[in-house]
Enzyme design. Sequence first.
Site, short mmCIF file in Angstrom:
data_model
loop_
_atom_site.label_atom_id
_atom_site.label_comp_id
_atom_site.label_asym_id
_atom_site.label_seq_id
_atom_site.Cartn_x
_atom_site.Cartn_y
_atom_site.Cartn_z
N ASP A 7 -26.53 -23.57 -8.07
CA ASP A 7 -27.75 -24.52 -8.35
C ASP A 7 -27.56 -25.50 -7.33
O ASP A 7 -26.58 -25.80 -6.60
CB ASP A 7 -27.75 -24.85 -9.81
CG ASP A 7 -29.02 -25.59 -10.18
OD1 ASP A 7 -29.92 -25.40 -9.50
OD2 ASP A 7 -28.90 -26.59 -10.82
N GLU A 9 -30.16 -28.75 -7.73
CA GLU A 9 -30.22 -30.09 -8.00
C GLU A 9 -29.55 -30.19 -9.39
O GLU A 9 -29.55 -29.47 -10.17
CB GLU A 9 -31.91 -30.04 -8.52
CG GLU A 9 -32.93 -30.01 -7.14
CD GLU A 9 -34.37 -30.14 -7.84
OE1 GLU A 9 -34.51 -31.02 -8.20
OE2 GLU A 9 -34.93 -29.20 -7.54
N GLU A 15 -31.60 -34.57 -8.88
CA GLU A 15 -32.75 -34.15 -9.15
C GLU A 15 -33.95 -34.68 -8.57
O GLU A 15 -34.38 -35.89 -8.88
CB GLU A 15 -33.07 -34.19 -10.86
CG GLU A 15 -31.87 -33.37 -11.63
CD GLU A 15 -32.33 -32.03 -11.88
OE1 GLU A 15 -33.44 -31.40 -11.30
OE2 GLU A 15 -31.53 -31.22 -12.52
N ARG A 46 -45.90 -30.57 -14.59
CA ARG A 46 -45.76 -31.27 -13.66
C ARG A 46 -47.09 -31.29 -12.70
O ARG A 46 -47.36 -32.35 -12.19
CB ARG A 46 -44.61 -30.83 -12.61
CG ARG A 46 -43.16 -31.08 -13.27
CD ARG A 46 -42.28 -30.26 -12.62
NE ARG A 46 -40.82 -30.82 -13.13
CZ ARG A 46 -39.74 -29.83 -12.86
NH1 ARG A 46 -39.70 -28.87 -11.79
NH2 ARG A 46 -38.47 -30.56 -13.03
N SER A 90 -32.02 -21.44 -6.25
CA SER A 90 -32.42 -22.75 -6.88
C SER A 90 -34.18 -22.23 -7.00
O SER A 90 -34.65 -21.44 -6.46
CB SER A 90 -32.55 -23.66 -5.86
OG SER A 90 -33.25 -25.07 -6.35
N ASP A 91 -34.47 -23.02 -8.20
CA ASP A 91 -35.73 -22.78 -8.43
C ASP A 91 -36.58 -23.94 -7.98
O ASP A 91 -37.79 -24.13 -8.20
CB ASP A 91 -36.20 -22.96 -10.23
CG ASP A 91 -35.71 -21.73 -10.89
OD1 ASP A 91 -35.97 -20.73 -10.25
OD2 ASP A 91 -35.53 -21.89 -11.91
N LYS A 133 -32.72 -16.54 -10.81
CA LYS A 133 -31.36 -16.64 -10.78
C LYS A 133 -30.64 -15.44 -11.13
O LYS A 133 -29.74 -14.91 -10.47
CB LYS A 133 -31.25 -17.88 -11.38
CG LYS A 133 -31.58 -19.27 -10.72
CD LYS A 133 -31.19 -20.53 -11.19
CE LYS A 133 -31.89 -21.85 -10.55
NZ LYS A 133 -31.14 -23.06 -10.81
N ASP A 152 -26.24 -26.45 -13.80
CA ASP A 152 -26.26 -27.40 -15.08
C ASP A 152 -27.17 -27.35 -16.03
O ASP A 152 -27.15 -28.13 -16.89
CB ASP A 152 -26.17 -28.81 -14.47
CG ASP A 152 -27.84 -29.00 -13.65
OD1 ASP A 152 -28.27 -27.94 -13.02
OD2 ASP A 152 -28.41 -30.20 -13.76
N ASN A 155 -32.01 -23.05 -17.04
CA ASN A 155 -32.44 -22.10 -16.18
C ASN A 155 -30.96 -21.36 -15.25
O ASN A 155 -31.30 -20.28 -14.45
CB ASN A 155 -33.64 -22.38 -15.09
CG ASN A 155 -32.97 -23.45 -14.23
OD1 ASN A 155 -32.18 -24.21 -14.52
ND2 ASN A 155 -33.76 -23.45 -13.03
#
Length: 199
Positions: A7, A9, A15, A46, A90-91, A133, A152, A155
């Site tokens: 991952d 972030e 983040e 968001r 990563s997302d 992922k 972490d 996801n």
Amino acid sequence: MEIVCLDLEGVLVPEIWIAFSEATGIPELKRTTRDEPDYDKLMKFRLDILKQHGLGLKEIQDTIATIDPLPGAREFLDQLRELTQVIIVSDTFTQFAKPLMKKLGWPTIFCNTLEVAEDGTITGFRMRCEKSKYTTVRALQSMGFDTIASGDSHNDLGMIQASKAGFLFKSTDAIKAEYPELPAYETYDELLAAIQAVL
């Protein structure tokens, strides 16, 4: 042959949305995948907040330009890439990732894409694939790779659980308590040693 999927972030860099929340003084933007397992729901939330405040891609990129990798992340990544192949899964979005990849020595990253209007307004997002992922590690496995994964957040669990070996890194107490079977580490030295042990 092994390939490590990491991952981004929270593992290698801070983040992005938390940094942007602090830069703008908008506390709602502190919400991350550690808090909200449904990524689609999180991103729509968001984008609504950005729209309410008249903020777009440029403002987020200005914040990203000030973000440095977590202390020791570049060294950890360099050491790991000497041992085996590494992909960051990563997302995040290509429009966010590039300056961070430069600071990390240009590792390979698989991520998603934002839809951006000519005026810089973020109008939507395109996920690379569903459950990106998990889907990525399964695709790598179908090509003959054994995957080792670390992350972490909620996801990351799919890729961690589907891999030959998987580790939580700098995760929350709640996630660690919910998944006690997953080894959890807090330092890069610990994570590197754990990965080396299964290579």
